[in-house]
Design a protein around this motif. Structure first.
Motif, mmCIF file in Angstrom:
data_model
loop_
_atom_site.group_PDB
_atom_site.id
_atom_site.type_symbol
_atom_site.label_atom_id
_atom_site.label_comp_id
_atom_site.label_asym_id
_atom_site.label_seq_id
_atom_site.Cartn_x
_atom_site.Cartn_y
_atom_site.Cartn_z
ATOM 1 N N ALA A 1 0.830 -1.205 0.000
ATOM 2 C CA ALA A 1 0.000 0.000 0.000
ATOM 3 C C ALA A 1 0.866 1.258 0.000
ATOM 4 C CB ALA A 1 -0.923 0.003 1.212
ATOM 5 N N GLU B 1 1.957 1.701 -3.532
ATOM 6 C CA GLU B 1 0.833 2.126 -4.364
ATOM 7 C C GLU B 1 0.513 3.601 -4.138
ATOM 8 O OE1 GLU B 1 -3.923 1.122 -5.085
ATOM 9 O OE2 GLU B 1 -2.729 -0.093 -3.705
ATOM 10 N N LEU B 2 0.524 4.025 -2.881
ATOM 11 C CA LEU B 2 0.256 5.433 -2.566
ATOM 12 C C LEU B 2 1.340 6.321 -3.170
ATOM 13 C CD1 LEU B 2 -1.298 7.640 -1.123
ATOM 14 C CD2 LEU B 2 -0.045 7.079 0.980
ATOM 15 N N GLN C 1 0.836 6.663 -6.923
ATOM 16 C CA GLN C 1 -0.265 7.551 -7.307
ATOM 17 C C GLN C 1 0.104 9.016 -7.125
ATOM 18 O OE1 GLN C 1 -4.316 7.087 -6.692
ATOM 19 N NE2 GLN C 1 -4.341 4.858 -6.594
ATOM 20 N N ALA D 1 -0.636 5.046 4.509
ATOM 21 C CA ALA D 1 -0.643 3.822 3.709
ATOM 22 C C ALA D 1 -1.308 2.688 4.471
ATOM 23 C CB ALA D 1 0.787 3.431 3.324
ATOM 24 N N ASP E 1 -8.307 4.481 2.065
ATOM 25 C CA ASP E 1 -8.305 4.260 0.631
ATOM 26 C C ASP E 1 -7.230 5.111 -0.046
ATOM 27 O OD1 ASP E 1 -9.800 3.356 -1.924
ATOM 28 O OD2 ASP E 1 -9.668 5.534 -2.107
ATOM 29 N N THR E 2 -6.533 4.520 -1.018
ATOM 30 C CA THR E 2 -5.405 5.214 -1.656
ATOM 31 C C THR E 2 -5.835 6.530 -2.296
ATOM 32 O OG1 THR E 2 -4.305 3.100 -2.091
ATOM 33 C CG2 THR E 2 -3.550 5.008 -3.342
ATOM 34 N N ASP E 3 -6.975 6.545 -3.001
ATOM 35 C CA ASP E 3 -7.449 7.787 -3.625
ATOM 36 C C ASP E 3 -7.734 8.858 -2.578
ATOM 37 O OD1 ASP E 3 -7.284 6.853 -6.215
ATOM 38 O OD2 ASP E 3 -9.327 6.079 -6.234
#
Length: 242
Positions: free
Chosen positions: A94, A97-98, A101, A199, A203-205
């Motif tokens: 995570a 991923e963060l 983004q 993280a 939610d990542t968004d």
């Protein structure tokens, strides 16, 4: 299971395992680095068939890639990576991923370019000054010109020069390095804190939106703290003079 069946199953299992050379090729990480990960306890023990021969499960490939990315992209020490992987491998993913983004959104905003000729015309900064700033990697132009963040830096330098901060009284492009060095350390710490707190926790968004919402207030905070600390330093110097 018959003896032949057990032997066949064992043979298939061994075929799935990787030798160190194969593991290094599949992960893109050199064998000495993988052995270091093993010594540090970041990888489970391999399957040893003899004193000098060991085989590694295929899932080691993804774990090694994850460790390497956490090292190079999140600047985490191996001890911290081990703790994260032992506690929650999904959280480690995570974090990446963060970070991806945030980077993708930032790069999207940097795609526009302003030509060198237009920058010189608009801001009046001499070519040699711009070239030296690029050599110092304060600016990072490409063949199409300068990014929006480059243009913001150039605009600030233009305003400095218009206010009298120029070579005649000793101010040069090298003064920008003082701020770059300090901010590099600050940004590394800031990214580390954000990843640790966000993280895997939301939610990542939503995490990306939270970070973007904090960008402008953070810049105002840094500017206000700089002014406050400047006054405090001048007061201390006056007090020291008696």
């Amino acid at each position: 299971m018959s003896g032949n069946g057990a032997s066949a199953a064992g043979s298939r299992q061994k075929q799935d395992l990787l030798r160190m050379r194969e593991l290094a090729e599949a992960s893109g990480v050199p064998a000495p680095t993988i052995k270091h990960y093993l010594r540090e306890g970041l990888l489970p023990e391999p399957v040893k068939t003899s004193r000098n021969m060991a085989y590694y499960p295929p899932e080691f490939v993804d774990r090694i890639k994850l460790i390497k990315r956490l090292q190079e992209e999140r600047f985490l020490p191996l001890k911290a990576i081990k703790n994260v992987l032992d506690e929650d491998p999904d959280r480690a993913r995570a974090m990446l991923e963060l970070g991806d983004q945030i980077l993708d959104r930032a790069l999207a905003g940097e795609r526009a370019r302003t030509s060198a000729a237009e920058v010189r015309k608009r801001y009046g900064v001499p070519r040699e000054v711009l070239d030296r700033l690029a050599e110092l990697e304060v600016l990072t132009p490409n063949s199409r010109g300068y990014s929006p963040s480059d243009v913001s830096i150039i605009e600030a330098i233009s305003r400095f020069r218009a206010g009298g901060y120029d070579e005649q009284i000793g101010f040069t492009v090298y003064d920008t390095l003082r701020y770059k060095r300090v901010l590099q350390d600050l940004v590394k710490e800031e990214v580390s804190v954000l990843m640790e707190r966000l993280a895997g926790e939301m939610d990542t968004d939503a995490a990306v939106e939270l970070i973007e919402a904090g960008s402008a207030p953070l810049q105002d905070l840094i500017a206000a703290l700089h002014s406050k600390l400047l006054i405090a330093e001048l007061q201390e110097q006056r007090a020291a003079r008696g």
